[in-house]
Every structure is written in structure tokens, then in C-alpha cells.
Design an enzyme around this catalytic site. Structure first.
Site, mmCIF file in Angstrom:
data_model
loop_
_atom_site.group_PDB
_atom_site.id
_atom_site.type_symbol
_atom_site.label_atom_id
_atom_site.label_comp_id
_atom_site.label_asym_id
_atom_site.label_seq_id
_atom_site.Cartn_x
_atom_site.Cartn_y
_atom_site.Cartn_z
ATOM 1 N N ARG A 253 0.849 -1.189 0.000
ATOM 2 C CA ARG A 253 0.000 0.000 0.000
ATOM 3 C C ARG A 253 0.885 1.239 0.000
ATOM 4 O O ARG A 253 2.092 1.145 0.209
ATOM 5 C CB ARG A 253 -0.920 0.006 1.222
ATOM 6 C CG ARG A 253 -0.164 0.096 2.541
ATOM 7 C CD ARG A 253 -1.114 0.255 3.722
ATOM 8 N NE ARG A 253 -0.362 0.253 4.971
ATOM 9 C CZ ARG A 253 -0.912 0.238 6.174
ATOM 10 N NH1 ARG A 253 -2.227 0.214 6.306
ATOM 11 N NH2 ARG A 253 -0.161 0.244 7.250
ATOM 12 N N GLU B 253 -2.185 8.192 7.526
ATOM 13 C CA GLU B 253 -0.809 8.104 8.029
ATOM 14 C C GLU B 253 0.182 8.537 6.949
ATOM 15 O O GLU B 253 1.052 7.764 6.529
ATOM 16 C CB GLU B 253 -0.489 6.704 8.529
ATOM 17 C CG GLU B 253 -1.227 6.357 9.803
ATOM 18 C CD GLU B 253 -0.712 5.078 10.469
ATOM 19 O OE1 GLU B 253 -0.022 4.287 9.806
ATOM 20 O OE2 GLU B 253 -0.982 4.890 11.665
ATOM 21 N N GLU C 240 -6.483 5.854 15.784
ATOM 22 C CA GLU C 240 -6.255 4.405 15.801
ATOM 23 C C GLU C 240 -5.454 4.028 17.027
ATOM 24 O O GLU C 240 -4.486 4.712 17.379
ATOM 25 C CB GLU C 240 -5.407 3.962 14.603
ATOM 26 C CG GLU C 240 -6.022 4.110 13.244
ATOM 27 C CD GLU C 240 -5.052 3.630 12.158
ATOM 28 O OE1 GLU C 240 -4.153 2.818 12.456
ATOM 29 O OE2 GLU C 240 -5.186 4.094 11.022
ATOM 30 N N TRP D 28 2.300 -6.548 13.177
ATOM 31 C CA TRP D 28 3.508 -6.116 12.463
ATOM 32 C C TRP D 28 4.746 -6.050 13.351
ATOM 33 O O TRP D 28 5.776 -5.570 12.912
ATOM 34 C CB TRP D 28 3.248 -4.759 11.796
ATOM 35 C CG TRP D 28 2.495 -3.782 12.645
ATOM 36 C CD1 TRP D 28 1.155 -3.532 12.605
ATOM 37 C CD2 TRP D 28 3.027 -2.929 13.653
ATOM 38 N NE1 TRP D 28 0.814 -2.583 13.535
ATOM 39 C CE2 TRP D 28 1.950 -2.194 14.191
ATOM 40 C CE3 TRP D 28 4.312 -2.714 14.178
ATOM 41 C CZ2 TRP D 28 2.103 -1.267 15.220
ATOM 42 C CZ3 TRP D 28 4.463 -1.795 15.205
ATOM 43 C CH2 TRP D 28 3.370 -1.088 15.706
ATOM 44 N N LYS E 228 -4.819 -9.791 8.803
ATOM 45 C CA LYS E 228 -5.856 -10.691 9.331
ATOM 46 C C LYS E 228 -5.554 -11.148 10.761
ATOM 47 O O LYS E 228 -6.448 -11.612 11.449
ATOM 48 C CB LYS E 228 -6.100 -11.866 8.401
ATOM 49 C CG LYS E 228 -4.919 -12.779 8.149
ATOM 50 C CD LYS E 228 -5.315 -13.862 7.146
ATOM 51 C CE LYS E 228 -4.168 -14.786 6.818
ATOM 52 N NZ LYS E 228 -3.083 -14.081 6.079
#
Ligand code: GLA
Ligand code: GLA
Length: 683
Positions: free
Chosen positions: A123, A162, A319, A327, A368
Site C-alpha cells: 500500500r 498516516e 487508531e 507487524w 488478518k
């Protein structure tokens, strides 16, 4: 510091009760069939969710091809949310470009310093300076803004996501061209640039602007000022992009406030948010904790700095996580009580919104295994139950909404320029960590039960009795003069090793270190003497120091030596000094002491500045106190930093949270990781 331009808070739909704290998450309905959406909304209502951020990564769904637009699904989602009383922080969806766009225009893909292209598949694969990307992104923003301008659910715009998370440092030809323009604006002439970059060194002189490049992979250390300017430029380039989206939105929907989510957390250093905050209507932040000895304090430090970037006004926690992330090398779930403590710590430091990534845990994709408000296990889960409870706590704290941070008596100065410059290559040590030093001081103050504000270096200093400026490496004359006059006016200043060393061009200020602050501190350092990794020395106050020492002499006879080196090469020399100046003082700590070693220093400095803790002895070092205020009331947040119960007596106030708790004659009992919020009249 300039104030945020509009400082306008969310535009709540008329149907939602007032006042309220915002509670919700990133909501990614595009990952789910539409029959899941009503189920989502039902569970959101059960949890007390009143806002969600939608469409952050929805570009490909909104625009499946050049000139093709599919808004129907988003219309449906917006209506559904609105019908259930849930407001929308609508993302501009530009964070991650679709495959058709990067196929048609591979020239928008970023390039790293080795010249490697960052390909699609992840991304945020776009160049901040790409004119082609900007054209396509702004076309999307334009469409979205016109379509939803008057949608009753629309509470705010969320620009991109972000900014700089993955594409901050781009070394492409677009970046090179934009860097040159930025340098022309900064220096005007090549002579000025050659001087600033010290290009007499290593035959680096530039005779033409076209010769200048970003600091790409080089045969040896790239020019340090070129590196520093590239950091400045890269932060500015993203801010410029932010402003382009903002200006377009302001033109179409002047009534809708605008934000973007910062990443004031951990070692994320690239965006100079002190220069970004004023561009927004309100500040938002994302925060994720890393397991470690002072993880909660790091969260509070970040929240504190965010609150001060917001000028003390409410900000939006966009967030954080209900439990594990995906991560880190090992992704540990949160312990019972941890999520609520994290959330309320942000509120304590001025957040009027508590949101998570994300609403429903994904079943596919790289995230996920990231926790969510609604986990894979469903509503019948401890995580969802704790989410519901948090919703209830936030409802009980509705009266906090809109209140301001109450300034602390102590400030820690936080300077992005010094962060960047002090950690560049080819320095006395590569182990220096700017933010860690600042955090160590924060922890030491917390241990002493003293409230501190973490403030950007440009913020006003008057009003603070003690200002701590750790590793204030870059001291242009104006900053040094501000610190001097703060001390002349009776303020107490302390700074540390590797401060006052360079000017704004990253040139050494000569005549003995710390050139920029030498007279103010009344000391002179001939040589910096870092310690080898694993090496330590002792001080005669019984503390142990690592990483750095200075070969320092006292110059001004008024200077008092607070501690000397007791071992190592500097044994017998001053380690910590204190220069009284009128009613104020200027102190210097020449080594890395860590929170425990800073404790006696903080004790002495508090004595000089006449500071006393607001916390009872039983709570000091185990509880963080943060205070918010209105004209008539104060809200005291007492946050248990430990995994043990902590008693706190002698603090008056009506208990707002936890539900059912009472402030009795025996005092308050803070549960392990617990938070108590008290309301009391202003003093
Ligand atoms: C960032 C991003 C989110 C998500 C989270 C995961 O904060 O903004 O989209 O990737 O990280 O922790
Ligand atoms: C080498 C080089 C010098 C200098 C020194 C620094 O010897 O020839 O130009 O860079 O290293 O140690």
C-alpha cells in the site's frame, strides 16, 4: 507555535446526544458482503460506537478504472450508518492507488535510495511529489467531496492515511526535481547553498542547480546538511500534499472540518508534526504500543505531545488496538484492563475521541491477525465485552468532552530538527537515541509524581517553572536566545549531552562545546567522550551512566557541580552542573543516566524550581496524573502504571470512572492497570 487554523471539532449529526466523546474505529465494509453491514451496525450500537472512519483504502472500489466511478455501495453504507446514529469521518481514499493507475502510470511509484522501485502489492506506493499521482488523487477527492458534501453522516474529512508511513523518503526523479525547487526557495543562490552544505568539503561544490540530487546511495557518507535538508524537504513535501487535498476540500465543503492521522509514536520521526498541526482543523493521532519496560509511559508521552501539538485543545485518537497487532516480531495480546487503560490515558491527555484499527477483524490480507473491536471470535468474546465496557466508561466521561489540558509546571522540549540531526551518521556514537532520552526524563518525572508537558520546541516557555531540553542538538541563535531569556526571567532550564552543538546548517558552533549554550550553562567542553557499547561509568551520587560522557570544565565560578564522574577516563571531572542565574538557573547533564539515574537529578531540579507532587506518597512512581479543565471544573485522571493494586489517599473529587467506585475517607483504590477519573471544582 501557530494554532490549528480552524480548530473546529467534529460536526456531529443533530441526532447524537451532547456532549459526547467519540468512540469507534476504521470501518472497512468493502472487505465484506453487504449482508454483513447491518450486523456490523447492530454490534456497533451495542458497543456504544458513535463514529467510524470509512473508505481509507477504498480507492480501487470507488474507481475501478479510469473514468469509472462506483459510489453506490458507499451511499448505502453512509445511509445505514446515519440511520443508526453513527457519524462518519470520511477518508479521502487516496492512501493506496489502484492497480490500473500504477499500470498506466508507473512513474508514480516511489524509488528508494538504492534506486529500487517500490512496486504495487502493498500500500501507499506513490511519490509524494508526483504531479501525475496528485492529479488522479485530487480528481477522486473532488468526486467524493461533491457527492457527500451534504450527507448528514459526514462529521469530518480524513485526508489520506498516516501520510509518510511507507513513502516518506522517495529518491525518484520527481523527488529530485521537487527537492531542487525547495532548495531554491530556501537558499535563493547556489553560493548560499554551497555555504550551508559546506561543499568545500570532499569536492562537493555545485555549479548548477541541476547537479543537485537527493542523498541517494553514495560511495561514502552523504553530505550531512544535504541529508538534513532532505529530511526537511520530505516532511514538507507530504505536508504540501496534505494542503493540496485540504484546499480542494475547503473549497467544496467549507463547513466540514478536516484532519489527518499523525503517527506520534515510538521512533517514527520523519514528519515534523510541529509544522503540520496548524494546517488542520483538529489534530488526530494513531498510537500503537511496543512491549517493553516503559510501554505505558511511552504511550502517555506520545499522547501528551499530541495534546500539546493540538495547543491543549481536544484531539482525535484515530487508531490504536484493542489487543495484538500483526507487524511486530511477536504480537502479544493485551492483558485484562490494558486496553481501557491505554484508551483513558489518551483521554487524560486531551483526546476527545477513542478509535481503533479496526472495527471487524479481516479474514484476508496482511492484517488478518491484527486485533479489532469485533474479533474473529465474534461478539461472544472477552475483547468485545471489554469494548462494550469501554463504551460505557466513555459515556460516563461525556462531561470531559471539550475540556482543555491543564498545563503542567514542567515542560520537556521536543524538537524534530534535533531528533533528525543528532541521529545522523558519522557522529561520535551511533547509539544516541533522541526520543529515548526525552522519554527517560518523562519517566523520571512520572516516578517523582511530577506532571510534565511534552511541548514542541517553538511553544511558549513562560509559565513553566522547569524546562527540560534533552539533546537539544540544533541551536540556531534565535532558539538559544529564547532559552537564555527564559532563564533570565527566572525559569529553570536543564539540558544534556550533545546539546548546543550545531546551528541550523548543521555546522559546529566553535570555541568549545556546547557552543550555542556555553555561556548560559557556564561550562566548556573540549571533547565529547562517548562510551563503548556495554561500557558504563559511575557518578559520585551513586548513579551509573552509559553511552556518553564529556570532558567538561566549569568556566563560571558561580556554577555548582551537582555530581562528578567517579570512574572511567573522566573520573574527578564534573558530570552534572548547575548555574544559578538570578531567580532561575541553567543546568547540564553530560551523560546518559536513564530513568533511575535521573531520579536524584529530578529531585534536585524540583527543589530549585520549588515543585511538589500533587500525588500522595503511596501513588508516586506508580500512578500517572493528568489533568483536564474547564472554566469551572477539573478532571483528574489517575492511571495505574503497574500490574498491582495501588492505594491513593487524600485526593478529593467525585468519581466518574470506574462505575460504582467511591472516594471514601480511606481514599481510592486503583485496580491493577486501573484508571480513576475524578471531577472537582477548579481551585
Ligand atoms: C496503521 C494504519 C492502519 C493499520 C494499522 C495496523 O495505523 O493506518 O491502516 O495498518 O496501522 O496497526
Ligand atoms: C581516510 C581518508 C581521509 C579521511 C580519514 C578519516 O584516511 O583518506 O580523507 O576521511 O580517512 O579517518
Amino acid at each position: 507555535m501557530p494554532e490549528p487554523t480552524g480548530h473546529r471539532w467534529l460536526r456531529w449529526p443533530a441526532s447524537t446526544p451532547e456532549p459526547r466523546l467519540a468512540f469507534g474505529a476504521d470501518y472497512n465494509p468493502e472487505q465484506w458482503p453487504s449482508d454483513v453491514w447491518p450486523e456490523d451496525v447492530r454490534a456497533m450500537r451495542e458497543a456504544g460506537v458513535n463514529i467510524v472512519t470509512v473508505a481509507v483504502f477504498a480507492w480501487a472500489r470507488l474507481q475501478p478504472g479510469a473514468g469509472q466511478w462506483t459510489f453506490g455501495w458507499l451511499d448505502e453504507v453512509m445511509d445505514l450508518l446515519h440511520d443508526s446514529g453513527i457519524a462518519v469521518d470520511l477518508a479521502t481514499a487516496t492512501a493506496s492507488p489502484p492497480a490500473w493507475l500504477t499500470r498506466a502510470h508507473p512513474e508514480i511509484l516511489p524509488v528508494n535510495r538504492l534506486g529500487e522501485t517500490l512496486w504495487p502489492g502493498g500500500r501507499q506506493h506513490w511519490r509524494p511529489t508526483s504531479p501525475v499521482f496528485r492529479t488522479h488523487a485530487l480528481a477522486l477527492v473532488d468526486k467524493l467531496a461533491h457527492r457527500y458534501a451534504h450527507h448528514p453522516a459526514l462529521a469530518s474529512w480524513h485526508i489520506s492515511n498516516e501520510l509518510g508511513c511507507h513513502n516518506l523518503y522517495d529518491y525518484s526523479d520527481d523527488a529530485a526535481a521537487a527537492f531542487r525547487l525547495w532548495l531554491r526557495a530556501r537558499y535563493e543562490t547556489l553560493d548560499a547553498l554551497n555555504h550551508a552544505w559546506g561543499t568545500a568539503f570532499w569536492s562537493q561544490r555545485y555549479g548548477d542547480w541541476a547537479e543537485i540530487l537527493p542523498p541517494r546511495l553514495a560511495a561514502s557518507y552523504p553530505n550531512p546538511t544535504q541529508q538534513l535538508d532532505f529530511k526537511r524537504f520530505s516532511s514538507d513535501a507530504l505536508r504540501d500534499y496534505l494542503c493540496a487535498e485540504r484546499d480542494l476540500l475547503r473549497g467544496i465543503t467549507p463547513q466540514v472540518p478536516i484532519t489527518t492521522n499523525f503517527m506520534v509514536m515510538g521512533e517514527t520521526s520523519g514528519m515534523n508534526y510541529a509544522q503540520w498541526a496548524a494546517e488542520l482543523d483538529f489534530v488526530s493521532n494513531d498510537h500503537y504500543t511496543w512491549p517493553g519496560p516503559h510501554a505505558v509511559s511511552e504511550l502517555q508521552f506520545s499522547a501528551n505531545l499530541t495534546g500539546n501539538l493540538a495547543g491543549g485543545r481536544p484531539w482525535f485518537l484515530m487508531e490504536h488496538s484493542t489487543s495484538a497487532v500483526n507487524w511486530q516480531p511477536v504480537n502479544v495480546p493485551k492483558k485484562p484492563g490494558e486496553m481501557a487503560r491505554d484508551s483513558l490515558s489518551h483521554v487524560a491527555h486531551g483526546a476527545d475521541a477513542v478509535c481503533f484499527f479496526q472495527w471487524r477483524a479481516s479474514v484476508a490480507g496482511a492484517e488478518k491477525y491484527h486485533s479489532a473491536m469485533l474479533p474473529h471470535a465474534g461478539t461472544d468474546s472477552a475483547v468485545f465485552q471489554s469494548v462494550v465496557q469501554l463504551g460505557q466508561s466513555l459515556a460516563a466521561l461525556a462531561s470531559v468532552a471539550g475540556s482543555l489540558r491543564k498545563p503542567a509546571p514542567v515542560a520537556i522540549l521536543f524538537d524534530w530538527e534535533s531528533w533528525w540531526a543528532s541521529q545522523q551518521d558519522s557522529h561520535p556514537t551511533e547509539w544516541l537515541r533522541y526520543r529515548q532520552e526525552a522519554l527517560d526524563w518523562y519517566v523520571a518525572l512520572q516516578q517523582a509524581g511530577l506532571r510534565a508537558d511534552v511541548i514542541p520546541a517553538g511553544a511558549a516557555l513562560h509559565g513553566y517553572r522547569l524546562v527540560i531540553a534533552p539533546v537539544l542538538h540544533v541551536t540556531p541563535p534565535a532558539l538559544a536566545a529564547r532559552l537564555s531569556s527564559y532563564v533570565d526571567d527566572g525559569g529553570h532550564l536543564v539540558t544534556t549531552y550533545f546539546s548546543g552543538i550545531v546551528d541550523g546548517n548543521d555546522h559546529i558552533i566553535t570555541g568549545g562545546y556546547p557552543g550555542g549554550l556555553r555561556d548560559l550553562l557556564g561550562i566548556r567542553i573540549e571533547e565529547m567522550a562517548p562510551l563503548l557499547d556495554g561500557e558504563s561509568v559511575s557518578l559520585d551520587n551513586g548513579t551509573t551512566a552509559t553511552m556518553w560522557t564529556d570532558r567538561m570544565e566549569v568556566v563560571d565560578p558561580a556554577v555548582k557541580v551537582l555530581a562528578r564522574y567517579a570512574s572511567g577516563e573522566q573520573a574527578g571531572r564534573p558530570a552534572i552542573t548547575h548555574r544559578p542565574v538570578g531567580g532561575g538557573s541553567a543546568s547540564y547533564v553530560s551523560t546518559r543516566l536513564g530513568p533511575a539515574g535521573l531520579a536524584p537529578v529530578v529531585g534536585e531540579l524540583a527543589g530549585f524550581a520549588g515543585l511538589v507532587s500533587d500525588l500522595p506518597r503511596s501513588a508516586r512512581g506508580r500512578v500517572e496524573l493528568a489533568v483536564r479543565r474547564t472554566d469551572t471544573e477539573e478532571f483528574w485522571f489517575l492511571i495505574n502504571l503497574t500490574d498491582e493494586p495501588v492505594p491513593a489517599d487524600g485526593i478529593d473529587g467525585e468519581v466518574l470512572v470506574p462505575a460504582g467506585a467511591r472516594n471514601t475517607a480511606e481514599g481510592l483504590a486503583l485496580a491493577p492497570r486501573g484508571v480513576v477519573v475524578l471531577r472537582k471544582p477548579s481551585p
